[in-house]
Design an enzyme around this catalytic site. Structure first.
Site, PDB file in Angstrom:
ATOM      1  N   ASP A 358       0.886  -1.160   0.096  1.00 43.45           N
ATOM      2  CA  ASP A 358       0.108   0.062   0.028  1.00 43.45           C
ATOM      3  C   ASP A 358       1.030   1.132   0.011  1.00 43.45           C
ATOM      4  O   ASP A 358       2.154   0.827   0.400  1.00 43.45           O
ATOM      5  CB  ASP A 358      -1.036   0.027   1.366  1.00 43.45           C
ATOM      6  CG  ASP A 358      -1.787   1.098   1.382  1.00 43.45           C
ATOM      7  OD1 ASP A 358      -2.368   1.612   0.368  1.00 43.45           O
ATOM      8  OD2 ASP A 358      -1.874   1.787   2.426  1.00 43.45           O
ATOM      9  N   ASP A 549      -1.415  -0.826   6.159  1.00 44.35           N
ATOM     10  CA  ASP A 549      -1.479  -0.566   7.461  1.00 44.35           C
ATOM     11  C   ASP A 549      -2.951  -0.276   7.885  1.00 44.35           C
ATOM     12  O   ASP A 549      -3.373   0.071   8.739  1.00 44.35           O
ATOM     13  CB  ASP A 549      -0.610   0.676   7.667  1.00 44.35           C
ATOM     14  CG  ASP A 549      -1.325   1.905   7.060  1.00 44.35           C
ATOM     15  OD1 ASP A 549      -1.418   1.969   5.842  1.00 44.35           O
ATOM     16  OD2 ASP A 549      -1.398   3.106   7.675  1.00 44.35           O
ATOM     17  N   ASP A 553      -7.055  -2.549   4.047  1.00 44.03           N
ATOM     18  CA  ASP A 553      -6.075  -3.488   3.689  1.00 44.03           C
ATOM     19  C   ASP A 553      -6.136  -4.763   4.049  1.00 44.03           C
ATOM     20  O   ASP A 553      -5.660  -5.837   3.846  1.00 44.03           O
ATOM     21  CB  ASP A 553      -4.665  -2.900   3.896  1.00 44.03           C
ATOM     22  CG  ASP A 553      -4.178  -1.814   3.306  1.00 44.03           C
ATOM     23  OD1 ASP A 553      -4.611  -1.529   2.160  1.00 44.03           O
ATOM     24  OD2 ASP A 553      -3.385  -0.836   3.993  1.00 44.03           O
TER      25      ASP A 553
END
Length: 656
Positions: A358, A549, A553
């Protein structure tokens, strides 16, 4: 598909005295809540006495050619035998009562009693003494592994100073309620998660993040249990109960990690169950098969060779050193601020060839900052102060970034009549001047001309107009983490493909990817879009680690072969779902996790190879009459000690 292996109650690795251990020898794991065996010579005086007796008898026999008469000789060696082997004999008997005949304790008991039955007293005692010494070293190594991990865990204070009604009192952290104020003296550990109530304080965060550099916190910033106050007396407002603190969750993760076995450990457990009965069968063949092929048949000779065969075949080097190696890997990772939720994930990380990350919070800090200020016929400091004055009434992250940047310049101006124009920006009066602050749509709405190049900017832009005239703009962007570029370079050095997924617009994602050197980058993705991308790469045969995080996700973390969560700022949902947690949010720890997995697997397979080569060689020599009981026990104990020392070496290694 990731394997979710479940186990029963953790079982202590101590070989001699744990009742559960006798019935579940294949479920060896560290129970960090149970004490290990007592260490030191005081707890091993029977074994040391037996060793001394053996040495004296050998010196008399081989140094002075003296041997006591038969009954005395048998009595002395029998006492030494019982002193050295009462634990082994007792364990063997308890296993036999449960109809478990194929284990190392029964194997050693049969071999040593067999040696006594043919008059090889000194060799029978030697086998038991050196086997028990090997067990001693194994127990010591396991206790040290336990201490290494428990040192990480033993960081929760059992007392805390709380301020109630203006007075301080010392109490149990479990009794503290939300929003109460606790006092932390210099050198003390923080007991609960919260926010700093004092103006500033410096903390040592090494226990949680692996970082030795002090971390300075300001009022309102997050302080976590386990941090050590390096400054003056500080106050913290509690924001999580004792059981809900990040530290408590970390302790649970490490405890649970020792119960989840790698494929190698599972293989060895299954192998030992098959291997031991086969060895017993082969020993019987060594003893009795020659009756049909040799003439004359000497039972004493072939029985002795069968005993040698049994001694060298003991699988203890494999059964103990392999889980010990994985415990060492988990301990090494913990000291580097990485939590593996099971030794199986140490193996998984060695197979990863693609790391998908990410952007926000993983490669970037997730904190917006002013990157550049551009003015047109206007004083730069004045522009910053005006922008901050009008943005100070907004709670938007971009507005906060402008206000924070203005603090570095000088004091803010006063603003009034602030009006928010949805999707455009803010309108108001600052120091008697009409001010607009927002995006290009805002200026277009009020028909104020601005430079056309602003439309081509990738970063978020706050344009400022004063008294209906364009004055300048500020670019706002999420800051890239200090070690993000280093992390990508390290992954490329390991021939790992790097991919970035983000919900941000593609132009922003492309800019970050170019700066970091990421191989592929995809923007404008919703959570289901991320899942779709990861599934596509999996279908192409990639072994994927996903690093994230945020709450969004969590589904992708669960889908990946190895899910990695940023544990410092990461959401609880992602941390709970992840297989590996990076406590200090540093992306460079991704390659550290891969290296730790490879180090662990390499040493574990070294132990397997060494043990099998030596055992097969000496088994063949013993069956052929070229190795005696002395050589068998030295080879067995020697291999076990070598494997244990090799496994312990993991805990001392440097990852970088």
């Amino acid at each position: 598909m990731k394997e979710d292996i479940k186990y029963s109650e953790p079982v202590h690795v101590n070989m001699m005295k744990d009742e559960d251990r006798e019935l579940k020898a294949d479920e060896e794991t560290l129970d960090l809540n149970k004490p290990g065996k007592k260490e030191g010579w005081q707890s091993h005086w029977p074994l040391l006495t037996a060793l001394a007796v053996l040495l004296v008898m050998l010196i008399l026999e081989y140094g002075f050619s003296y041997q006591p008469p038969f009954p005395v000789n048998l009595l002395i060696f029998s006492i030494a035998f019982l002193l050295a082997g009462y634990n082994v004999l007792g364990m063997a008997w308890r296993k036999v009562r449960h109809f478990d005949f194929f284990n190392e304790f029964f194997l050693m008991s049969v071999a040593t009693l067999g040696a006594f039955s043919i008059g090889s007293y000194s060799e029978g005692v030697a086998v038991m003494v050196f086997y028990s010494i090997g067990e001693w070293f194994q127990d010591t190594a396991v206790n040290n592994a336990k201490k290494s991990i428990k040192a990480l865990l033993d960081i929760r204070p059992d007392k805390v100073t709380v301020i109630r009604d203006g007075k301080t009192s010392v109490t149990d952290p479990k009794e503290i309620k939300l929003n109460e104020i606790i006092q932390v003296k210099a050198g003390e550990k923080v007991a609960l998660d919260g926010e700093l109530y004092s103006d500033t304080a410096a903390f040592n965060t090494a226990a949680l993040t692996g970082e030795s550099q002090p971390d300075t916190k300001r009022k309102g910033e997050t302080v976590l249990a386990g941090m050590i106050n390096l400054d003056k007396v500080s106050e913290v407002q509690v924001k999580a109960l004792f059981k809900d603190s990040k530290l408590s969750k970390i302790l649970e993760m490490v405890q649970d990690a020792t119960t989840r076995k790698s494929q190698t450990q599972l293989f060895i457990s299954r192998f030992a169950k098959i291997y031991t009965p086969i060895v017993f069968g082969l020993a019987l063949l060594v003893c009795f098969a020659p009756y049909f092929f040799t003439d004359p048949y000497n039972f004493h000779q072939w029985f002795y060779r069968a005993l040698v065969f049994l001694v060298i075949s003991c699988p203890c080097a494999l059964v103990v050193s392999i889980p010990l190696g994985y415990f060492g890997g988990i301990g090494l990772a913990s000291r580097n601020g990485i939590l593996f939720k099971g030794s199986n994930f140490l193996d998984v990380m060695t197979t990863i060839n693609t790391v998908i990350m990410d952007k926000t919070g993983t490669l970037t800090k997730g904190v917006f900052k002013v990157q550049k200020v551009v003015t047109q016929d206007f004083d730069e400091k004045e522009l910053i102060r005006i922008a901050a004055a009008i943005e100070s009434s907004s709670t938007h992250p971009i507005a906060k970034a402008v206000v924070a940047y203005a603090r570095q310049a000088s004091g803010n101006l006063k603003s009034n009549n602030i009006e928010e124009i949805s999707g455009h920006g803010l309108k108001g009066t600052v120091d008697g001047k009409a001010v607009l602050a927002g995006n290009t749509k805002l200026l277009q709405k009020f028909k104020i001309a601005y430079p056309s190049e602003i439309d081509k900017l990738v970063d978020t832009v706050v344009i400022v107009a004063v008294n209906d005239t364009y004055a300048g703009y500020l670019t706002i962007a999420d800051e890239i983490k200090d070690d993000a570029k280093q992390a990508i370079d390290k992954m490329h050095a390991l021939n790992i493909q790097t991919i970035m997924l983000s919900g941000d617009k593609q132009a922003v994602v492309d800019k970050v990817a170019k700066l970091l050197g990421v191989d592929k980058a995809f923007g404008d993705l919703l959570p289901d879009g991320k899942v779709e991308k990861v599934q596509t790469f999996k279908n192409e045969g990639s072994r994927i680690a996903f690093v994230g995080d945020g709450v969004n996700d969590a589904p992708v973390v669960a889908l990946a072969d190895a899910g990695i969560a940023m544990g410092g700022l990461g959401s609880d949902a992602t941390i709970e779902t992840a297989d590996i947690v990076i406590q200090n949010d540093q992306p460079s720890k991704i390659t550290a996790a891969i290296r730790i997995g490879k180090i662990t697997k390499w040493i574990v397979w070294q132990n397997i190879s060494i043990a099998m080569i030596v055992k097969v060689t000496v088994l063949a020599l013993g069956a052929g009459g070229l190795a005696n009981l002395w050589e068998a026990v030295i080879a067995d104990v020697g291999v076990a000690l070598l494997a244990i020392l090799n496994a312990v070496r993991i805990q001392k290694m440097k990852v970088e």
